[in-house]
Scaffold this active site. Structure first.
Site, PDB file in Angstrom:
ATOM      1  N   CYS A 201       0.893  -1.079  -0.067  1.00  0.00           N
ATOM      2  CA  CYS A 201      -0.122   0.156   0.058  1.00  0.00           C
ATOM      3  C   CYS A 201       0.891   1.247  -0.028  1.00  0.00           C
ATOM      4  O   CYS A 201       0.298   2.301  -0.203  1.00  0.00           O
ATOM      5  CB  CYS A 201      -0.908   0.017   1.232  1.00  0.00           C
ATOM      6  N   LEU A 202       2.185   1.114   0.439  1.00  0.00           N
ATOM      7  CA  LEU A 202       3.277   2.250   0.154  1.00  0.00           C
ATOM      8  C   LEU A 202       2.568   3.241   1.098  1.00  0.00           C
ATOM      9  O   LEU A 202       2.981   4.579   0.687  1.00  0.00           O
ATOM     10  CB  LEU A 202       3.297   2.661  -1.188  1.00  0.00           C
ATOM     11  N   CYS A 203       2.107   3.038   2.182  1.00  0.00           N
ATOM     12  CA  CYS A 203       1.645   4.038   3.140  1.00  0.00           C
ATOM     13  C   CYS A 203       0.701   4.918   2.576  1.00  0.00           C
ATOM     14  O   CYS A 203       0.529   6.278   3.115  1.00  0.00           O
ATOM     15  CB  CYS A 203       2.927   4.871   3.826  1.00  0.00           C
ATOM     16  N   ALA A 204      -0.035   4.683   1.712  1.00  0.00           N
ATOM     17  CA  ALA A 204      -1.057   5.445   1.043  1.00  0.00           C
ATOM     18  C   ALA A 204      -2.411   4.775   0.442  1.00  0.00           C
ATOM     19  O   ALA A 204      -2.591   4.589  -0.788  1.00  0.00           O
ATOM     20  CB  ALA A 204      -0.522   6.036  -0.202  1.00  0.00           C
TER      21      ALA A 204
END
Ligand SMILES: Cc1ncc(COP(=O)(O)O)c(C=O)c1O
Length: 260
Positions: A201-204
């Site tokens: 999710c890449l922190c997003a």
């Protein structure tokens, strides 16, 4: 607000957004972690209140970075932490802090890493940020065009072809076509061949969800930087995916339904 998105590589028009939020009395902090390494930036021209970036992403050391604060806000920032070297002196009743930024820099700083960060930035400036920006876009465009041949691949809409992404990264997945081919499985299989990229999710999560994709599963995200990536590596990634994905689709079990 990110200047350049770490999921879709869209470049936000910081100047326009800055003017807009200021009309509503809101302060703007821009996260330039993915912009400062890629393109020329000019905080005063944008009119932002705060602009931060990460040292490691401009080829500096881990744990370093910088925060630009607009001059009119210098006196409004107060220390939340204490340590040596940040004050002129104190009495029983009051602390006489040094002026900004020294009042916000308690204790012994990581001078060696800060010097290394300065040298890293000088090196990028010598190469030329315009040149880096152009080459990143060329690498991303090449990857985007080459990746089209991989069966079952889905891309998020922003892309370097129509300029909605700067091309610094190309997010994709296979789970729409092959639900059992998870991003983690693809990244692991590529990693075994020495091809390293990020997935998840890449922190997003909200960004992928905005496009109707699974926020937890996220994306597979190769990213490109001219100092250490080249076109041959992109070819190797594409060729590896053409072998790996059908193999995973034929062998991995179907995922259990997620609790909603
Ligand atoms: C947009 C963005 N902001 C912030 C960060 C965090 O950077 P650091 O861990 O170096 O502080 C990242 C890291 O990937 C990022 O992509």
């Amino acid at each position: 607000m990110p200047h350049v998105s770490n999921v879709i590589a869209t470049v936000n028009d910081v100047k326009v957004i800055s003017e807009l939020v200021h009309r509503h009395g809101v302060k703007l902090l821009v996260d330039g972690a993915q912009a400062v390494p890629h393109m020329p930036v000019n905080m005063t021209e944008y009119g932002v209140d705060f602009y931060a970036f990460s040292g490691v992403k401009v080829t500096g050391s881990e744990g370093t970075g910088a925060l630009y604060v607009a001059p009119e806000l210098h006196d409004q920032l107060h220390p939340f932490d204490g340590g040596g070297d940040m004050m002129h002196g104190l009495t029983q009743d009051a602390i006489n802090y040094k002026p900004f930024p020294h009042n916000l820099e308690p204790g012994t700083r990581i001078y060696s890493s800060a010097i290394a960060l300065g040298r890293a930035i000088e090196t990028l400036q010598t190469i030329g940020m315009e040149n880096i920006h152009r080459e990143i876009h060329a690498l991303g465009l090449y990857a985007y065009r080459r990746l089209q041949v991989v069966k079952g691949i889905s891309f998020l809409p922003p892309n370097p072809e129509d300029g909605t992404s700067d091309g610094s990264l190309i997010p994709f997945t296979f789970y729409h076509e092959f639900p059992n081919v998870t991003n983690a499985a693809v990244a692991r299989a590529l990693g075994k061949r020495g091809i390293m990229l990020r997935e998840g999710c890449l922190c997003a999560q909200l960004t992928t969800m905005h496009f109707g994709w699974d926020g937890q599963e996220g994306v597979i995200r190769p990213s490109f930087y001219p100092l250490y990536n080249d076109y041959d590596e992109i070819d190797r990634m594409v060729e590896a995916l053409q072998e790996i994905v059908p193999d995973l689709a034929a062998t991995l079990p179907m995922p259990a339904p997620r609790p909603s």
